[in-house]
Every structure is written in structure tokens, then in C-alpha cells.
Design a protein around this motif. Structure first.
Motif, PDB file in Angstrom:
ATOM      1  N   SER A  47       0.829  -1.199   0.000  1.00 10.68           N
ATOM      2  CA  SER A  47       0.000   0.000   0.000  1.00 10.68           C
ATOM      3  C   SER A  47       0.867   1.255   0.000  1.00 10.68           C
ATOM      4  N   HIS A  48       0.290   2.361  -0.501  1.00 14.98           N
ATOM      5  CA  HIS A  48       0.965   3.654  -0.385  1.00 14.98           C
ATOM      6  C   HIS A  48       1.120   4.076   1.077  1.00 14.98           C
ATOM      7  N   LEU A  49       0.346   3.480   1.966  1.00 17.26           N
ATOM      8  CA  LEU A  49       0.438   3.823   3.385  1.00 17.26           C
ATOM      9  C   LEU A  49       1.675   3.228   4.047  1.00 17.26           C
ATOM     10  N   ASP A  50       2.293   2.247   3.423  1.00 10.85           N
ATOM     11  CA  ASP A  50       3.395   1.528   4.071  1.00 10.85           C
ATOM     12  C   ASP A  50       4.496   2.467   4.543  1.00 10.85           C
ATOM     13  N   THR A  51       4.940   3.356   3.673  1.00  9.25           N
ATOM     14  CA  THR A  51       6.024   4.262   4.028  1.00  9.25           C
ATOM     15  C   THR A  51       5.619   5.197   5.158  1.00  9.25           C
ATOM     16  N   MET A  52       4.390   5.741   5.086  1.00  8.11           N
ATOM     17  CA  MET A  52       3.928   6.663   6.118  1.00  8.11           C
ATOM     18  C   MET A  52       3.843   5.972   7.474  1.00  8.11           C
ATOM     19  N   VAL A  53       3.340   4.739   7.483  1.00 11.54           N
ATOM     20  CA  VAL A  53       3.222   3.997   8.740  1.00 11.54           C
ATOM     21  C   VAL A  53       4.604   3.718   9.329  1.00 11.54           C
ATOM     22  N   LEU A  54       5.531   3.263   8.498  1.00 16.97           N
ATOM     23  CA  LEU A  54       6.876   2.966   8.984  1.00 16.97           C
ATOM     24  C   LEU A  54       7.539   4.214   9.570  1.00 16.97           C
ATOM     25  N   MET A  55       7.418   5.346   8.887  1.00 13.61           N
ATOM     26  CA  MET A  55       8.046   6.561   9.374  1.00 13.61           C
ATOM     27  C   MET A  55       7.373   7.065  10.639  1.00 13.61           C
ATOM     28  N   ALA A  56       6.060   6.840  10.757  1.00 16.65           N
ATOM     29  CA  ALA A  56       5.328   7.287  11.947  1.00 16.65           C
ATOM     30  C   ALA A  56       5.762   6.544  13.204  1.00 16.65           C
ATOM     31  N   LEU A  57       6.413   5.404  13.052  1.00 17.61           N
ATOM     32  CA  LEU A  57       6.852   4.632  14.218  1.00 17.61           C
ATOM     33  C   LEU A  57       8.042   5.277  14.918  1.00 17.61           C
ATOM     34  N   PHE A  58       8.739   6.170  14.221  1.00 20.81           N
ATOM     35  CA  PHE A  58       9.939   6.784  14.774  1.00 20.81           C
ATOM     36  C   PHE A  58       9.596   8.089  15.491  1.00 20.81           C
ATOM     37  N   PRO A  59      10.374   8.448  16.525  1.00 18.08           N
ATOM     38  CA  PRO A  59      10.183   9.748  17.176  1.00 18.08           C
ATOM     39  C   PRO A  59      10.379  10.887  16.184  1.00 18.08           C
ATOM     40  N   ILE A  60       9.666  11.985  16.396  1.00 17.71           N
ATOM     41  CA  ILE A  60       9.746  13.133  15.498  1.00 17.71           C
ATOM     42  C   ILE A  60      11.183  13.612  15.329  1.00 17.71           C
ATOM     43  N   ARG A  61      11.941  13.657  16.419  1.00 17.04           N
ATOM     44  CA  ARG A  61      13.316  14.170  16.347  1.00 17.04           C
ATOM     45  C   ARG A  61      14.221  13.307  15.480  1.00 17.04           C
ATOM     46  N   GLN A  62      13.835  12.035  15.277  1.00 15.85           N
ATOM     47  CA  GLN A  62      14.669  11.103  14.521  1.00 15.85           C
ATOM     48  C   GLN A  62      14.348  11.123  13.029  1.00 15.85           C
ATOM     49  N   LEU A  63      13.212  11.693  12.644  1.00 16.55           N
ATOM     50  CA  LEU A  63      12.729  11.593  11.264  1.00 16.55           C
ATOM     51  C   LEU A  63      13.680  12.151  10.203  1.00 16.55           C
ATOM     52  N   PRO A  64      14.425  13.231  10.461  1.00 18.26           N
ATOM     53  CA  PRO A  64      15.347  13.699   9.416  1.00 18.26           C
ATOM     54  C   PRO A  64      16.365  12.654   8.995  1.00 18.26           C
ATOM     55  N   LYS A  65      16.635  11.674   9.851  1.00 20.95           N
ATOM     56  CA  LYS A  65      17.604  10.625   9.533  1.00 20.95           C
ATOM     57  C   LYS A  65      16.948   9.356   8.985  1.00 20.95           C
ATOM     58  N   VAL A  66      15.627   9.371   8.797  1.00 25.91           N
ATOM     59  CA  VAL A  66      14.904   8.208   8.269  1.00 25.91           C
ATOM     60  C   VAL A  66      14.575   8.480   6.808  1.00 25.91           C
ATOM     61  N   ARG A  67      15.103   7.655   5.900  1.00 27.88           N
ATOM     62  CA  ARG A  67      15.010   7.915   4.461  1.00 27.88           C
ATOM     63  C   ARG A  67      14.385   6.728   3.718  1.00 27.88           C
ATOM     64  N   PRO A  68      13.184   6.893   3.194  1.00 28.11           N
ATOM     65  CA  PRO A  68      12.586   5.826   2.381  1.00 28.11           C
ATOM     66  C   PRO A  68      13.261   5.746   1.009  1.00 28.11           C
ATOM     67  N   VAL A  69      13.504   4.543   0.546  1.00 23.77           N
ATOM     68  CA  VAL A  69      13.997   4.317  -0.813  1.00 23.77           C
ATOM     69  C   VAL A  69      12.771   4.064  -1.685  1.00 23.77           C
ATOM     70  N   ALA A  70      12.565   4.907  -2.693  1.00 21.34           N
ATOM     71  CA  ALA A  70      11.313   4.863  -3.453  1.00 21.34           C
ATOM     72  C   ALA A  70      11.579   4.956  -4.949  1.00 21.34           C
ATOM     73  N   ALA A  71      10.614   4.507  -5.726  1.00 27.17           N
ATOM     74  CA  ALA A  71      10.745   4.431  -7.186  1.00 27.17           C
ATOM     75  C   ALA A  71      10.773   5.819  -7.808  1.00 27.17           C
ATOM     76  N   ALA A  72      11.859   6.127  -8.518  1.00 24.78           N
ATOM     77  CA  ALA A  72      11.998   7.431  -9.170  1.00 24.78           C
ATOM     78  C   ALA A  72      10.936   7.638 -10.241  1.00 24.78           C
ATOM     79  N   ASP A  73      10.601   6.577 -10.985  1.00 27.88           N
ATOM     80  CA  ASP A  73       9.638   6.726 -12.079  1.00 27.88           C
ATOM     81  C   ASP A  73       8.249   7.081 -11.583  1.00 27.88           C
ATOM     82  N   TYR A  74       7.941   6.760 -10.329  1.00 26.16           N
ATOM     83  CA  TYR A  74       6.625   7.103  -9.771  1.00 26.16           C
ATOM     84  C   TYR A  74       6.667   8.452  -9.050  1.00 26.16           C
ATOM     85  N   PHE A  75       7.608   8.616  -8.124  1.00 28.57           N
ATOM     86  CA  PHE A  75       7.598   9.786  -7.252  1.00 28.57           C
ATOM     87  C   PHE A  75       8.210  11.034  -7.879  1.00 28.57           C
ATOM     88  N   LEU A  76       8.899  10.884  -8.991  1.00 23.41           N
ATOM     89  CA  LEU A  76       9.456  12.056  -9.668  1.00 23.41           C
ATOM     90  C   LEU A  76       8.756  12.319 -10.993  1.00 23.41           C
TER      91      LEU A  76
END
Length: 215
Positions: A47-76
Motif C-alpha cells: 500500500s501507499h500507506l506503508d512508508t507513512m506507517v513505517l516513518m510514523a513509528l519513529f520519534p519526530i526528532r529522529q525523522l530527518p535521519k529516516v530515508r525511504p527508498v522509493a521508485a523514481a519513475d513514480y515519485f518524480l
């Protein structure tokens, strides 16, 4: 700096309330998530929710260091989506067209790991049918081996494929499971490592309450 502040606000005010209030998660072993990088989270993808859910598990202060690897052909694929994906979510775009060498393909991922970041990776390669696992690809092994000291933590999600299935644009409230597994050290064999991750995914999937209810 502006991008990090925008990212924190987006997750604090929108994503976390949706994930933890609207969806409602059965969350297991959250304490196993890495607290710092370099590290890789390997998760299933329905689901498109997968990335959002995974990132939501981390503390807010840690989020700048959490980087999803995503398909360039879709997101760009257009300027607005590319700005949001790169500046707000902080994705690392991956070229799935097959023209780049392995070194070129993972160069930005390796740089992020060298910078002590946590990568979110979907080793199935793309979203499959809701709640069905696809075979894992070996890219996660080669990436983990490319930077010393990188472990791979498995995460299984169940129910998000129904909350927002492939092709859907609306969130349907539906209880979902997130099971965090143990960290795996890549050895000398890609096949052995992928088999080990596959077994871990199966064992974590068996713990999902929503899956047991379906059965």
C-alpha cells in the motif's frame, strides 16, 4: 533545515494522527527499531500507506535521519510530487528502469548509510496484491554489505493493503498489524541471507492478529 522542519510538522500534525487514531495499529516489538544508523528497515509492500506507517513509528526528532527508498519513475513523475517526495518525505529515488550498474543504482543509498541514516527498503521491489508477499530481491543484501556495520531489521505489515489498496486514493479505517523483527547481519551468501529474511517475514506474518481473524 527548512525541509527537516516541514517534515517534522507534516508527520506530527497529519501522519501520526492518521496512523495511530484513524487506522489503529496492533504494534509489536517497536523497541526493536534501530535508534540510530547506519541501518536498514526491510518491510513488505502492499500500500501507499506503508512508508507513512513505517516513518510514523519513529520519534519526530529522529525523522530527518529516516530515508525511504522509493521508485523514481513514480515519485518524480511531476514537479509537485517530486518536490513533496524529496523535500518533505525525504525519499532516496531509485531508478527501476534497469540501465544503471549496481554501484550507480545504490550510490545515494550508500551515501545515506555513510551519513548514519536509516533506510526504509521494500525488498519485494514493488507493491503486490493486497496482503500477498512476493519473492524478495537480492538488492537489500548487496546494499547492506556495501557499508560496514549495517544490519537489516525486518518489519511485516498486514491490513494496509485493505486500508489503501493498490490503485486506491482513499483511506478506509481498518485495523492493521505491524510486527518488528530482529536485526539480521548479512553473511557471505546472498541466497542464504534472502532465505533468512523470507523465514523471518513468514514468522512475523503469523503473529498478525488481523491475519488470524481472516483465517
Amino acid at each position: 533545515m527548512f525541509g527537516n522542519s516541514l517534515k517534522k510538522l507534516f508527520f506530527l500534525l497529519l501522519v501520526k494522527p492518521v496512523v495511530f487514531i484513524v487506522l489503529g495499529l496492533n504494534l509489536y516489538n517497536r523497541e526493536r527499531l534501530p535508534r540510530s544508523g547506519p541501518a536498514i528497515i526491510a518491510a513488505n509492500h502492499n500500500s501507499h500507506l506503508d512508508t507513512m506507517v513505517l516513518m510514523a513509528l519513529f520519534p519526530i526528532r529522529q525523522l530527518p535521519k529516516v530515508r525511504p527508498v522509493a521508485a523514481a519513475d513514480y515519485f518524480l513523475r511531476n514537479r509537485l510530487l517530486a518536490w513533496f517526495a524529496l523535500r518533505v518525505i525525504g525519499i532516496i529515488p531509485l531508478d527501476r528502469q534497469g540501465g544503471a550498474s549496481r554501484e550507480e543504482l545504490f550510490a545515494e543509498c550508500q551515501a545515506a548509510l555513510d551519513n548514519g541514516e536509516i533506510l526504509l527498503l521494500f525488498p519485494e521491489g514493488s507493491r503486490g496484491d493486497p496482503e500477498k508477499m512476493q519473492p524478495l530481491r537480492k538488492g537489500v543484501y548487496h546494499l547492506a554489505r556495501s557499508v560496514a556495520g549495517v544490519n537489516v531489521t525486518t518489519v511485516v505489515m498486514h491490513g494496509l493493503g485493505r486500508a489503501m489498496p493498490k490503485g486506491g486514493s482513499m483511506i478506509v479505517p481498518f485495523n492493521c498489524d505491524v510486527v518488528v523483527g530482529e536485526a539480521h547481519v548479512p553473511g557471505d551468501s546472498a541466497d542464504e541471507f534472502i532465505d533468512r529474511l523470507s523465514v523471518a517475514f513468514d514468522e512475523q506474518l503469523a503473529r498478525c492478529l488481523t491475519r488470524r481473524v481472516e483465517e
